[in-house]
Motif scaffolding. Sequence first.
Motif: not given
Lengths: 174, 578
Positions: B76-78, B84-86, B132-138, B549-551
């Motif tokens: 869940m760490e952003p 990030g999305a599940m 810090s990394q400005g990424i879409l996490l998935a 499921g997730g955010g």
Amino acid sequence: MSLSYATTIPLAALTLAIVALAALPMHAQETDGYVGDPERGRVVYRSVGYCGNCHGWAGDGKSGTTLQAPVGPNLRKTTLDTAALIEVIGCGRPATPMPYHDRAAYRDGRCFGMDLEDFEPGTAPMRGKTFSDRDVANVVAFLEAYMIGRAEPTYEECAAFYDNPSARACAGLQ
Amino acid sequence: MKYHYLIAGLIATASGMAHAEVTMERLLAAGSEEEAGNWLMIGKTFDLNRFSPLDQINSSNVEGLRLVMAAPVGGMEPAGFGIGAMQTTPLVDDGFLYLSDPWGTPYKYDLTSETAARPVWICDTGIDKDPSQGILLANRGLALSGNNVVSVLPDGRVVACDSDTGDVVWDVQVATEVGEGFTNSPQVIGDRIIVGQSYGDWATRGWIAAIDANSGEELWRFYTIPEPGEPGSETWLCEQTGNPDCWKTGGGAAWVAGSYDPESNLVFWGTGNPVPMYDPEYRPGDNLYTNSTVALDADTGELAWYFQYTPGDYMDYDEVGPALLVEANINGEDRKVMARFGRNGIFYTLDRNSGAYINSVAYVGNLNWTEGIDPKTGLPIEYDPEADLQSYAIGRITRAGDTATTCPNIQGGTNFFPTAYNPELGLAYAGGIEGCSDLSVRAVDPGDVLPGNIFIGGAGVNSGEQTGSINAVDVATNTVTATLNTPYPLYGGVMASADLLWAGHMDGTFSAYNASTLDELWSMNVGTSFSAAPITFLVNGTQYVAITGGGLGVGGGLAPELSNMQAANMLWVFALDS
């Protein structure tokens, strides 16, 4: 937009001053209010308000903005003075994506004497993360100490911003 | 064969640990009766059909489905773009379930008790969850290879974990340039693992590579953007712009794993949009091989054919979505077909051996960016091969200030969302978005472009309300046979089983539909947003359905009214009320 961002907010400033006077002994500071802490302001900008989503970590509207957020103005080149910065952060900028951060904004008249219902549909400012009055001052102190008037962002600035010399956000600047 | 797996199953049940290695033989047989109870690859089978023949759960009894097991998942760490999305499709082998969290960390759960999803191990990849990394996490899923569970990570590593112990077996930094990394899933083909660089919108150059399944050593690499002098480089008119290096940050990321045809030994991967997505004046030309399907020889990485859906794109119509491999009788001829729901709102069929265009049909309700597809070439009829900058039906968007509204939304149509094909009904399925986007250009100086920073060159914002739909397309007749309109965009995958279609919704509802009519037969709202695809499998002979499921993730921007939904990464497992 008919409202000028240069309009000051006497009530907000007064509140700040009252809070400061009530909470702090009048120690070494020369001003009559709370003096913002730029280091705390950096943390608020970075990880309370997520201001970088629109303005970028460097405040230039470029470095580190996100895909979903609109691109914000270049704060390095802003001409706003301290009072105007406090107003924009606290009250947002109606009819733009700049959100408000003052917990009482548009509820007790402190923002242009207006309530949210006074706005035409779709033009009311959006709610951002909520800052205490001190944190508004802290963010302004951060902007004034580390951003406004600065040239192109550097790796050293980036590492300091993230408290991390190996922050991936800074890798492209090395 | 059957005897072999029976023994393996008995041993596994007895020990609670060891089970049969996942060999290429087993993967090739993933659609067979012997493997019907397992889900060994994210697409179930190499053709990415996501179809299970299991029919204990069917349209006559699905109303009795209930939640029987659940387990929280970490990660869940952003990162810089938030939590990030599940999007992971779980895998199941012999009652044990494998999944990844948004940081790519693999987990193993034991479902054999049928009463609890008990965590067996979490493979510690040592990922630096740098906010810090400005990424879409998935992370879109894992792959099983021999006795290893393989994951691709946002920091550009590929990691193999021991499937019994969860210990790291090997760990290789495959993506080495600033800004590169992975969000997809690995594709295992024998002793090779195919991976795709996923962060094209971060001012990088896309590529697909094969690494050795035993060591992680790189075997070949195909760049989705050719360098000057290579075939296709003539479609990058960078010299015109004063920035001859514009191709180096041209994107074309391969951020969803492809399908594979053992007969031709070709892999079929999709590629992302040209970068910057909204400013074609930065990168004039058709921009090969962006927005394409590329068919590559699995042994050499050599390009067999490509098909570019939207040349010189300025509408962000990546075409990474799954390439379904199906067989269909079209106009009286049995064809080996590659069928795809395009992000551009159009369903395409191509000959999978040659890449030749066969047919297409619009599947979204509102499509305005093109007046239609040329029946000979498969290209949009506005396409001008002589033009440096394309002008589709909505007109150009320019640095001089011209804007446009494109339908479907810049995120599709469908997107990375797993699609499905029911071979018994001949129907292909996808969920997606119904809506439009307002496009504008914001020129960026090449000197300001930094790999690792998002680079879009403009804006694509929602134009009015966005809703969703699920569509069924008859591949043989090239017709949309059923449409289900949904109140929110469908931002995840679908799965077909027997006479059912399954989908998870953005608002936390998980549903089963009649596979022919798309009438809802069962649903349950569990409160976590869904952007993954479900699977179905057997445990001790009983059929289960699972989904993560997730955010809301990046899809949340399409449905502002859901913005108060919080993220909680979860595994949900359903079965019939016994």
